[in-house]
Enzyme design. Structure first.
Site, mmCIF file in Angstrom:
data_model
loop_
_atom_site.group_PDB
_atom_site.id
_atom_site.type_symbol
_atom_site.label_atom_id
_atom_site.label_comp_id
_atom_site.label_asym_id
_atom_site.label_seq_id
_atom_site.Cartn_x
_atom_site.Cartn_y
_atom_site.Cartn_z
ATOM 1 N N GLU A 40 0.818 -1.213 0.000
ATOM 2 C CA GLU A 40 0.000 0.000 0.000
ATOM 3 C C GLU A 40 0.850 1.261 0.000
ATOM 4 O O GLU A 40 0.512 2.251 -0.655
ATOM 5 C CB GLU A 40 -0.956 0.004 1.196
ATOM 6 C CG GLU A 40 -2.107 -0.979 1.067
ATOM 7 C CD GLU A 40 -3.016 -0.652 -0.117
ATOM 8 O OE1 GLU A 40 -3.146 0.536 -0.468
ATOM 9 O OE2 GLU A 40 -3.581 -1.592 -0.693
ATOM 10 N N TYR A 121 -6.694 7.030 3.871
ATOM 11 C CA TYR A 121 -6.890 5.994 2.867
ATOM 12 C C TYR A 121 -6.053 4.761 3.177
ATOM 13 O O TYR A 121 -6.546 3.621 3.168
ATOM 14 C CB TYR A 121 -6.553 6.479 1.450
ATOM 15 C CG TYR A 121 -6.450 5.287 0.534
ATOM 16 C CD1 TYR A 121 -7.596 4.685 0.039
ATOM 17 C CD2 TYR A 121 -5.217 4.678 0.277
ATOM 18 C CE1 TYR A 121 -7.536 3.538 -0.705
ATOM 19 C CE2 TYR A 121 -5.140 3.530 -0.475
ATOM 20 C CZ TYR A 121 -6.296 2.959 -0.965
ATOM 21 O OH TYR A 121 -6.219 1.798 -1.690
ATOM 22 N N ASP A 139 -9.898 4.603 -3.338
ATOM 23 C CA ASP A 139 -8.803 4.905 -4.265
ATOM 24 C C ASP A 139 -9.417 5.312 -5.603
ATOM 25 O O ASP A 139 -10.637 5.467 -5.734
ATOM 26 C CB ASP A 139 -7.843 3.721 -4.396
ATOM 27 C CG ASP A 139 -8.374 2.617 -5.293
ATOM 28 O OD1 ASP A 139 -9.615 2.512 -5.458
ATOM 29 O OD2 ASP A 139 -7.556 1.856 -5.834
#
Length: 365
Positions: A40, A121, A139
């Site tokens: 990520e 996020y 996203d």
């Protein structure tokens, strides 16, 4: 026309048959939080195809978060070189050491967000995928899928609150709550492979019958975006200096700011007007052309000068030309060496513009 809310169960059935094989994705075991976190961080502002080889090299070199935490900073930065957005690498180092010091990977949104380099996020993505927290991270893929499913026509970024609320509706279904990690990754894959930015493959979509934008014939036009202002232009000069052994002269950038702590060619500051460019040493300098490189907030025109010298300046680092470097400096070194080797020369553009502005992670393969 107002089609029914698309079925999370249908999306999960599609995902289990068509999901992408990604090196950080667990299919027959529990997710590895270290792998999820590392992927990520790498996927921020970077596409999947670029990240895969970097992820594999990192896992080979640093198989656990403890080995990453204990590695020298410069070893990690060298392995990151070329991936861009180098503040991520510095935060990666700080985050790994913070986690290793506690002996466990945090598993709540609040504890994840308290770590360096992890914003809302990234915390949501790690929480959902690694720990099955019932949350939908937004996203570029989820944003696009959601805007089309609900035909949200307000331009971005003003549409973000409406998109987030609509995505939460998708994730509130019982099937999504039963498998939050799979549901989130299914949304990522749907956007990356079916609900693509241009020419979406609506006939193959498991949610076609529930997509308002498809029913209205406007899916390819969503999400809409407010036009961006032109990026300002900056100028600079970099100097490629090579000795008879083939070694080149490099220096390390300051630890903070753009390309922080990364190696670079010596050169000028990057300014709105062409700066004075005194070379680092007396030599027979050759014009190796100009490179154009796109950063997030500006466009850089970097003029390359190249020379050979019997001895590199002792104030600079001496390194082989294959030393890992940021993409901009790699292009600058290649242009300078090509000029010295007679493969190019004169004032001309070297190669094409390069951009790291693509939306995050799983948007494209």
């Amino acid at each position: 026309m107002n089609p029914a809310l698309p079925s999370a169960a249908a999306l999960l059935r599609w995902y289990r048959a068509h999901r992408r094989a990604l090196p950080w994705r667990a299919t027959d075991r529990s997710p590895n939080p270290y792998h999820v976190w590392l992927s990520e961080i790498m996927l921020q502002q970077t596409v999947v195809a670029t990240v895969i080889p970097y992820f594999n090299r990192f896992i080979t070199r640093f198989p656990t978060i403890e080995t990453l935490a204990n590695a020298p900073d410069n070893d990690i930065l060298a392995l990151w070189a070329g991936l861009g957005y180098y503040a991520r690498a510095r935060n990666l180092i700080a985050c790994a050491r913070a986690i290793a010091a506690t002996g466990r990977f945090p598993d709540t949104l609040d504890s994840l967000r308290a770590l360096p380099g992890i914003g809302p996020y990234t915390a949501a993505a790690i929480g959902a995928i690694a720990f099955n927290l019932p949350i939908v991270p937004i996203d570029g893929n989820v944003e696009r899928v959601t805007a089309r499913i609900f035909a949200i026509q307000t331009p971005l970024p003003a549409a973000k609150p409406a998109i987030a609320a609509a995505a939460a509706r998708l994730g509130n279904q019982p099937a999504a709550h039963a498998a939050p990690g799979d549901f989130v990754q299914a949304l990522f894959d749907l956007g990356a492979t079916i609900c693509t930015p241009r020419n979406p493959s609506c006939l193959l979509c498991p949610w076609q019958s529930s997509c308002t934008a498809h029913a209205e014939g406007i899916a390819p036009t969503l999400p809409r975006k407010t036009p961006k202002s032109p990026r300002p232009i900056r100028y600079g000069t970099a100097f490629l200096l090579r000795d008879p052994t083939g070694a080149i002269a490099l220096r390390r950038r300051p630890p903070t700011g753009l390309l922080g702590s990364m190696l670079e060619l010596p050169g000028t500051a990057w300014e709105p007007t062409k700066p004075a460019a005194p070379p680092p040493t007396q030599a027979n300098w050759h014009d190796a052309g100009t490179i154009t490189h796109i950063f997030t907030h500006f466009e850089l025109h970097l003029h390359i000068m190249a020379a050979t010298t019997p001895h590199l300046p002792p104030t600079l680092q001496h390194a082989p030309p294959t030393t890992p470097l940021p993409s901009l400096m790699r292009k600058a070194v290649e242009a300078g060496i090509a000029c010295l080797d007679g493969r190019s020369g004169g004032r001309k553009e070297q190669g094409k513009k390069t951009s790291f502005l693509k939306k995050r992670s799983k948007k494209l393969l």
